[in-house]
Motif scaffolding. Sequence first.
Motif, short mmCIF file in Angstrom:
data_model
loop_
_atom_site.label_atom_id
_atom_site.label_comp_id
_atom_site.label_asym_id
_atom_site.label_seq_id
_atom_site.Cartn_x
_atom_site.Cartn_y
_atom_site.Cartn_z
N PRO A 87 0.81 -1.23 0.00
CA PRO A 87 0.00 0.00 0.00
C PRO A 87 0.84 1.27 0.00
O PRO A 87 0.44 2.29 -0.58
CB PRO A 87 -0.84 -0.12 1.28
CG PRO A 87 -0.12 -1.09 2.15
CD PRO A 87 0.58 -2.03 1.22
N THR B 190 -4.95 5.27 -6.66
CA THR B 190 -6.03 5.63 -5.74
C THR B 190 -7.19 4.65 -5.91
O THR B 190 -7.21 3.86 -6.85
CB THR B 190 -6.52 7.05 -6.01
OG1 THR B 190 -6.95 7.14 -7.38
CG2 THR B 190 -5.42 8.07 -5.76
N ARG B 191 -8.13 4.74 -5.02
CA ARG B 191 -9.30 3.86 -5.07
C ARG B 191 -10.19 4.26 -6.25
O ARG B 191 -10.49 5.43 -6.45
CB ARG B 191 -10.09 3.97 -3.76
CG ARG B 191 -11.28 3.02 -3.69
CD ARG B 191 -12.00 3.15 -2.35
NE ARG B 191 -13.12 2.24 -2.24
CZ ARG B 191 -13.03 0.99 -1.80
NH1 ARG B 191 -11.86 0.53 -1.42
NH2 ARG B 191 -14.09 0.22 -1.75
N ARG C 153 -14.98 0.13 -6.33
CA ARG C 153 -14.83 -0.77 -5.19
C ARG C 153 -13.42 -1.34 -5.07
O ARG C 153 -13.15 -2.15 -4.19
CB ARG C 153 -15.84 -1.93 -5.28
CG ARG C 153 -17.28 -1.48 -5.11
CD ARG C 153 -18.23 -2.67 -5.17
NE ARG C 153 -19.59 -2.28 -4.91
CZ ARG C 153 -20.15 -2.24 -3.70
NH1 ARG C 153 -19.43 -2.57 -2.65
NH2 ARG C 153 -21.40 -1.88 -3.55
N GLN C 154 -12.55 -0.92 -5.97
CA GLN C 154 -11.18 -1.47 -5.95
C GLN C 154 -10.22 -0.51 -5.27
O GLN C 154 -10.10 0.65 -5.66
CB GLN C 154 -10.72 -1.76 -7.38
CG GLN C 154 -9.48 -2.64 -7.44
CD GLN C 154 -9.16 -3.08 -8.85
OE1 GLN C 154 -9.39 -2.35 -9.81
NE2 GLN C 154 -8.61 -4.28 -8.99
N ASP C 155 -9.55 -1.00 -4.22
CA ASP C 155 -8.60 -0.18 -3.49
C ASP C 155 -7.40 0.16 -4.37
O ASP C 155 -7.07 -0.56 -5.33
CB ASP C 155 -8.09 -0.92 -2.25
CG ASP C 155 -9.15 -1.00 -1.17
OD1 ASP C 155 -10.04 -0.12 -1.15
OD2 ASP C 155 -9.09 -1.94 -0.35
N GLY C 156 -6.71 1.25 -4.00
CA GLY C 156 -5.52 1.66 -4.74
C GLY C 156 -4.46 0.57 -4.75
O GLY C 156 -3.82 0.34 -5.78
N GLU D 38 -4.86 -2.63 -4.66
CA GLU D 38 -5.25 -3.72 -5.55
C GLU D 38 -5.04 -3.31 -7.01
O GLU D 38 -4.64 -4.12 -7.84
CB GLU D 38 -6.69 -4.13 -5.28
CG GLU D 38 -6.87 -4.80 -3.92
CD GLU D 38 -8.30 -5.18 -3.63
OE1 GLU D 38 -9.21 -4.69 -4.34
OE2 GLU D 38 -8.52 -5.96 -2.68
N HIS E 274 -5.91 -4.52 6.37
CA HIS E 274 -7.03 -3.95 7.12
C HIS E 274 -8.19 -4.94 7.12
O HIS E 274 -8.63 -5.40 6.06
CB HIS E 274 -7.47 -2.63 6.49
CG HIS E 274 -8.68 -2.04 7.14
ND1 HIS E 274 -8.73 -1.73 8.48
CD2 HIS E 274 -9.90 -1.71 6.63
CE1 HIS E 274 -9.91 -1.22 8.77
NE2 HIS E 274 -10.64 -1.20 7.66
#
Length: 936
Positions: free
Chosen positions: A305, A314-315, A318-321, A323, A827
């Motif tokens: 991360p 960045t996000r 629904r996909q985090d940065g 990922e 998280h």
Amino acid sequence: MLTPIPLPRAPEAAASLLSDALASLAVDGAPVPREAAVAAFRRHLARIQSYVQHAFEHEQLTGLQAARLLGALVDGVVQALFEHTIANTDLNPTDQLSVAATGGYGRGVLAPFSDIDLLFLTEHDPSPETLRVVEYMLYFLWDLGLKVGHATRSIQDCLVEGAKDTTIRTALLDARFLTGDKALFADFHLRFRAACKEAGAAEYIAAKQAERAVRHRRYGDSPFVVEPNVKEGRGGLRDLQTLYWIARYVFDTQTMGELADLGGILTQQEARHGRRAWEFLWTVRFHLHYVAGRAEERLTFDLQPVVGARMGYTRHGRQDGVERFMRHYFLTAREIARLTRILEPAILRSALGPPALEAETDDALLAAGFVLAEGKLMPRSGRDFDSEPIQMLRVLQVARDRGLELHPLTLRSFIQNERRVVQLRGDKQAADIFMDLLCGKEPDRRAGSTSPDGAKWLNIMNETGFLGRYLPDWARIVGQMQFDTYHIFTVDEHTIEAVRVLNTLERGELGTIAPVASELIEHVQSRRSLYLAMLLHDIAKGRGGDHSEIGAEIALEVGPALGLSDEETETVSWLVLHHLLLSATAFKRDIDDPKTILDLAETIQSPERLRLLLILTVADMRAVSSKVWNGWKATLLRELYARVAEVLEGGLATPERDVRAARAKQAVAALLTDWTPEEVEHFTSLGYAGYWLSFDPETHARHARLILDSERRKSPLTVDTQPLPARAVTEVTVYTADHSGLFSQISGALAVAGASIVDARIHTMTNGMALDTFWIQDAAGGTFDAPHKLARLSVLIEQTLSGRLRLDREIQRVSKILVGRRMQAIHVPPRVVIDNHASNTHTVVEVNGRDRPGLLHDLTAAISEQGLQIGSAHVTTYGVRAVDVFYVKDVFGMKVENERKLRQLRDALLHALTSGDEAVAPPVPTPRKIKRAAAG
């Protein structure tokens, strides 16, 4: 980091600053003292490092540009040191001496904390005076804090050693003149290139391929391992460097662009892909080094991360940065793997000539459009993949049926013609061949059989890009990672691994590990549905929403497109929808509760579906990682399958509780043959119906003897431990006076002992005593059976219940030891779900949160403080995520249905989840938009 100091951008101008600084230290022409010279060099080196880091982190440079700049600036340091050694000391080489950079440094690139490799080159064997010069320079560089790899050789030594050792030859291939006698280095270069040409390319290429294979086995054969090694892993920098070395050896080229200019080796587009991958990985590597403060090459969970945010991911939706960043990384790694398959065969053909077509190619093979070259299969001239895309599927089918390998040029053609695959969508013949490749030949359980082997062909189709073109939904999961420690592969790689497990089940290779699934798979009637469901079970991951529901909808479209009947398609869709049902029930619900079994049977309805679902569940779990599957989980699934199967077959698996309890009492009485009728009557009167339905007769008999012994000794506490290797657990039974918070105290003591609780049963007997049973494992998921650990466990339980052990302090101490920084980066949102419909007699409470030592103690303490009784606890971990399920009642033995009480319970559990979790994830910098300079 040091405050950036102005430094000329041109490396030669920066080096002149160092020369000026040294000149200012000279007094009346006297030599500069060594200590003063070291200090001057050290200050200059700090300025260099600070300048490059500042320029890189403020996005003036890409990683590759920064690597080149750092390499050039260090060149100036080495050159200045050589000049200082000759001019300011009494040392002087009596031989011709040339200093060259080798290894990565020789290629003109340098990472922040990497070694610098130097070759001190002489015409003949070096004299003692020359060796003293080399020694002075090396000690000087080490005093600057640099890690230096070095060799001192004559030209002849280089040629001899290079001929014997491929690693040395590769290092010399990278050699680049730095300072000293330039003519000497030029002479070496000419003689070395001549020696390479004389030796030929075949042996060198084979050695580099073997070296790469060993490295892949060490760091992971897949480019999709979720904690990849950027330098050494498959699809990493070393793979690109291997291509560079082979091309340099054969063509003496330096860049991808030069290769493309040769014609026929690499297209300009492929060269651009290679340069883009090279630049991306160097940028990742620079961030890794600066974040870790050392030569860190592995993208671990705690660093992902941070690096992703520094690179501006960045996000989105629904996909985090993180990922998105890791998907970009995995797609880049796949691009490098594809580039290897394109470039390597072309270089080989150029170096060794076109492949020799074998005369023994039979007529049937020729008619199918294929020939044998070097014993391997490739398309026949005039029947290539560009003009006949379906030949891509046929060549795989022929290779499988005849036991042939694909020629490297065949794989190259696969990749270069992947866009033609879209023409095969909706083609019935293509669909039939695809399903045949997926399902494989009929199972053959003879020793040494390789059928079925669908995963092998899926892997080829995935790596070459065929699969993503043929099934558009598949393209969305390629390189898709889940940011947790449970899954060790990306979604596409996990799916192919799951198909591989199905293959091994059918071949009978997992008979001892998964005996029930191995037996059932011989009797399934819906084999095509099973394999397609396995291929599609995670097809909707990363889209938001329930991936099972979305995947079931996708299956309804894909099934008919691949030629499945309506009945087969409906089965596939149902399996995808419910592919988590058995594992969720086995690990999160009380399978001794009749309602659990009846609800499951009502959903499944069919014995064939139950068989398919169990096989799918076993394959899915074993494909997640080798650590996920263990004897305890196998036992729970086996017991659940048997009970549901009995209901579906019309058996009496769930008669009235009193009838079943009476049968259990009769069964234990039959085992206690050496007891008097009064003793048997006394024991059978102690347990309520729930106790008699929770254990088998042998366990009841063991409990009976434990209770009798405790009563005779008038012991206030009895602890019994029983390792059960076949189930990979140890059963711990505690018999003591019942009181509020007992379960919580015992859970805490087990945590301090280093045990992981996987299941528990809590029973209060009619005499007011508690008979609590825990099934525990060690940290590695095995049986907790070391004698000294079992003895300590019993002592800790006794100390806890007597109040002599401060649990909170001990749990905190254990947490600091066991919770690592890598795990802190994941998280896990805390979540509490309360269900009053899953059981007729209990309220079912499901708690999700970060796993840590003592979590179960904190949760059960919170439940007890709410005045509730715990009937059973079911504990499952998915990486760092803990899912703990409790069956609870109120003080009156009823379900908890009061909304205020339920709200208080939820709040108390959420507080327990968060208050004890001291593992705080490292701060992640705010992502920023990237403004990169053009590639240098």
